[in-house]
Motif scaffolding. Structure first.
Motif, PDB file in Angstrom:
ATOM      1  N   LEU A 309       0.826  -1.211   0.000  1.00  0.00           N
ATOM      2  CA  LEU A 309       0.000   0.000   0.000  1.00  0.00           C
ATOM      3  C   LEU A 309       0.859   1.258   0.000  1.00  0.00           C
ATOM      4  N   ALA A 310       1.953   1.232   0.772  1.00  0.00           N
ATOM      5  CA  ALA A 310       2.840   2.401   0.811  1.00  0.00           C
ATOM      6  C   ALA A 310       3.473   2.654  -0.553  1.00  0.00           C
ATOM      7  N   ALA A 311       3.790   1.578  -1.299  1.00  0.00           N
ATOM      8  CA  ALA A 311       4.375   1.742  -2.632  1.00  0.00           C
ATOM      9  C   ALA A 311       3.361   2.293  -3.624  1.00  0.00           C
ATOM     10  N   ALA A 312       2.117   1.872  -3.514  1.00  0.00           N
ATOM     11  CA  ALA A 312       1.079   2.324  -4.444  1.00  0.00           C
ATOM     12  C   ALA A 312       0.545   3.703  -4.096  1.00  0.00           C
ATOM     13  N   TYR A 313       0.539   4.031  -2.807  1.00  0.00           N
ATOM     14  CA  TYR A 313      -0.016   5.312  -2.338  1.00  0.00           C
ATOM     15  C   TYR A 313       1.002   5.982  -1.419  1.00  0.00           C
ATOM     16  N   PRO A 314       2.073   6.560  -1.983  1.00  0.00           N
ATOM     17  CA  PRO A 314       3.147   7.097  -1.138  1.00  0.00           C
ATOM     18  C   PRO A 314       2.773   8.356  -0.382  1.00  0.00           C
ATOM     19  N   SER A 320       6.987   8.699  -6.448  1.00  0.00           N
ATOM     20  CA  SER A 320       5.881   8.435  -7.361  1.00  0.00           C
ATOM     21  C   SER A 320       5.284   7.064  -7.066  1.00  0.00           C
ATOM     22  N   PRO A 321       3.989   6.908  -7.281  1.00  0.00           N
ATOM     23  CA  PRO A 321       3.382   5.596  -7.067  1.00  0.00           C
ATOM     24  C   PRO A 321       4.051   4.520  -7.907  1.00  0.00           C
ATOM     25  N   ASP A 322       4.280   3.373  -7.314  1.00  0.00           N
ATOM     26  CA  ASP A 322       4.874   2.249  -8.024  1.00  0.00           C
ATOM     27  C   ASP A 322       3.810   1.661  -8.955  1.00  0.00           C
ATOM     28  N   PRO A 323       4.023   1.681 -10.279  1.00  0.00           N
ATOM     29  CA  PRO A 323       2.973   1.214 -11.194  1.00  0.00           C
ATOM     30  C   PRO A 323       2.645  -0.265 -11.032  1.00  0.00           C
ATOM     31  N   VAL A 324       3.631  -1.074 -10.637  1.00  0.00           N
ATOM     32  CA  VAL A 324       3.361  -2.498 -10.433  1.00  0.00           C
ATOM     33  C   VAL A 324       2.469  -2.694  -9.212  1.00  0.00           C
ATOM     34  N   ALA A 325       2.764  -1.970  -8.122  1.00  0.00           N
ATOM     35  CA  ALA A 325       1.930  -2.050  -6.921  1.00  0.00           C
ATOM     36  C   ALA A 325       0.514  -1.576  -7.219  1.00  0.00           C
ATOM     37  N   VAL A 326       0.407  -0.486  -7.998  1.00  0.00           N
ATOM     38  CA  VAL A 326      -0.913   0.031  -8.364  1.00  0.00           C
ATOM     39  C   VAL A 326      -1.686  -1.015  -9.167  1.00  0.00           C
ATOM     40  N   ALA A 327      -0.996  -1.695 -10.114  1.00  0.00           N
ATOM     41  CA  ALA A 327      -1.662  -2.708 -10.948  1.00  0.00           C
ATOM     42  C   ALA A 327      -2.130  -3.899 -10.116  1.00  0.00           C
ATOM     43  N   ILE A 328      -1.303  -4.330  -9.142  1.00  0.00           N
ATOM     44  CA  ILE A 328      -1.684  -5.453  -8.274  1.00  0.00           C
ATOM     45  C   ILE A 328      -2.939  -5.103  -7.485  1.00  0.00           C
TER      46      ILE A 328
END
Length: 444
Positions: A309-314, A320-328
């Protein structure tokens, strides 16, 4: 008429007591005058029942209110000191044991972590045994005042021969945790230090979560609600009816093992494409690890989900948001939305509530997407009358729900206490003062 004629005076008395107790529990405080129309009982019956329950320490006065031109009316409520319940959550990451008074105010709690040892049956039984002893000791409570112990566990619960008849009681089939026909009730009765005859109530954890939300949380007042438990695994319950009408029904669903992806990921149950293989915290951890997420090898589910969650929503000012985390997480939201749409189409609930520690963690971030996907996958007319929200009771909901299992039985029996003997060599310590905490109908 034949059925009614078989009811005895004892049955009628118990029924009258149950109606008064249930109405006071969920709608109190009430006066004697208010209890009459609320229960359908005559003033004479109300007076008799109230006198009985008060003499047994189950009711107490709660102040006086003025009436229109008449004498002031005395309000009555359930007496918190009338008895004790224990609620136990056999969760994926810990065993939580909580002691409650009759109003379900928490008196004591303890946690036993499971991260290193998993679901070894002997160890779980040992955690329950020591946890029950700890909360009774910490609250200075007399085990003889226990009205029952409720336990929420993962898996399917089979009701076998009752313990009194020599059977194993509740048997647990927990395929995802390696339990096959575990006679859990018998093992607990043999190990836990409470007076013989203390009732044990064992049920699926998602079902206890649903009952807690229906009684005290986001499901209160709904005719039908589906409650999802999202932790390391995934489950759900469907809850219908009205508590006070006596027709409330709760059904646990192995919702986490419905298929959301043909030829999909392997689930820990052994099948493929299950919802749990995408939306459970354990699966999200593995998907993040497979994608190269920076996790230490021994990261547990809670640590891994927080990192994802921290990687997708920093947050503002962060990376910047991690695109892989956001996709997962978007795939997780879509799988949950599609599976929730199945609940909408099958059961037509007025409300859907997401709970469990992982559900409460991802909910603030993913709820808009989950709602959108639910609407896309569900029938328009069915989903138009359904709301999707987070549960109201927080991470203690399964434990509270577990305590409602013996509480529900106690209220239905009109406050009849279990018949049992005391433990050999025990004395009743002084009850500690109850700390402020969860109230009867204002929990959460």
């Amino acid at each position: 008429m034949a059925e009614r004629s078989r009811r005895t005076v004892r049955d009628l008395r118990r029924g009258n007591r149950a109606r008064v107790l249930q109405r006071l529990y969920f709608d109190g405080p009430l006066s004697r005058q208010e209890l009459g129309p609320a229960t359908g009982l005559s003033s004479g019956s109300i007076s008799n029942v109230v006198a009985e329950l008060a003499s047994e320490g189950l009711l107490e006065e709660a102040g006086v209110v003025d009436s229109d031109g008449g004498r002031p009316r005395t309000l009555l409520r359930i007496a918190p000191d009338g008895g004790l319940f224990i609620g136990i959550d056999i969760g994926e990451t810990r065993v939580r044991v909580e002691l409650f008074d009759l109003s379900l105010t928490e008196l004591a709690r303890t946690d036993r972590l499971l991260a290193q040892h998993g679901y070894d049956v002997e160890r779980i039984v040992g955690h329950v045994r020591s946890g029950v002893a700890d909360v009774l000791r910490d609250a200075g409570a007399d085990p003889g005042t226990l009205l029952g112990i409720g336990i929420g566990v993962p898996g399917i619960i089979e009701r076998d021969a009752p313990e009194a008849a020599g059977g194993p009681g509740a048997v647990v089939h927990g395929q995802t945790i390696g339990w096959s026909a575990v006679p859990f009730e018998r093992l607990l009765r043999e190990a836990v230090g409470v007076p013989p005859g203390t009732p044990f109530f064992i049920d699926n954890g998602a079902k206890t979560l649903g009952q807690a939300e229906m009684w005290f949380g986001g499901g209160r007042g709904a005719g039908a609600a589906a409650v999802a438990l999202i932790g390391s695994g995934v489950g759900a319950s469907v809850n219908r009816g009205d508590i006070l009408d006596g027709d409330l029904s709760n059904a646990a669903l192995e919702w986490g093992h419905t298929t959301v992806q043909l030829r999909g990921r392997r689930c820990r149950c052994g099948s493929i494409g299950c919802l749990e293989a995408y939306a459970g915290a354990e699966a999200m951890r593995e998907r993040w690890r497979e994608a190269g997420g920076p996790l230490p090898p021994d990261a547990d589910d809670e640590t891994a989900l927080a990192a994802l969650l921290a990687a997708a929503y920093p947050g503002p000012g962060g990376a910047s948001p991690d695109p892989v985390a956001v996709a997962i997480l978007d795939e997780t939201a879509e799988c949950l939305g599609a599976a929730l749409a199945d609940l909408v189409n099958l059961f037509l609930p007025e409300r859907i509530l997401l709970g469990g520690w992982a559900g409460l963690l991802i909910g603030p971030h993913l709820l808009p997407q989950i709602r959108r996907y639910t609407q896309e996958y569900a029938l328009e007319h069915a989903v138009a009358r359904t709301t999707v929200d987070l549960g109201h009771l927080g991470p203690d909901a399964v434990t509270v729900g577990a305590a409602t299992l013996p509480l529900s039985d106690f209220l239905a029996r009109g406050g009849t206490r279990p018949a049992r003997t005391s433990l050999p060599g025990t004395t009743a310590p002084d009850r500690a003062a109850a700390p402020t905490g969860r109230g009867r109908a204002t929990a959460g």
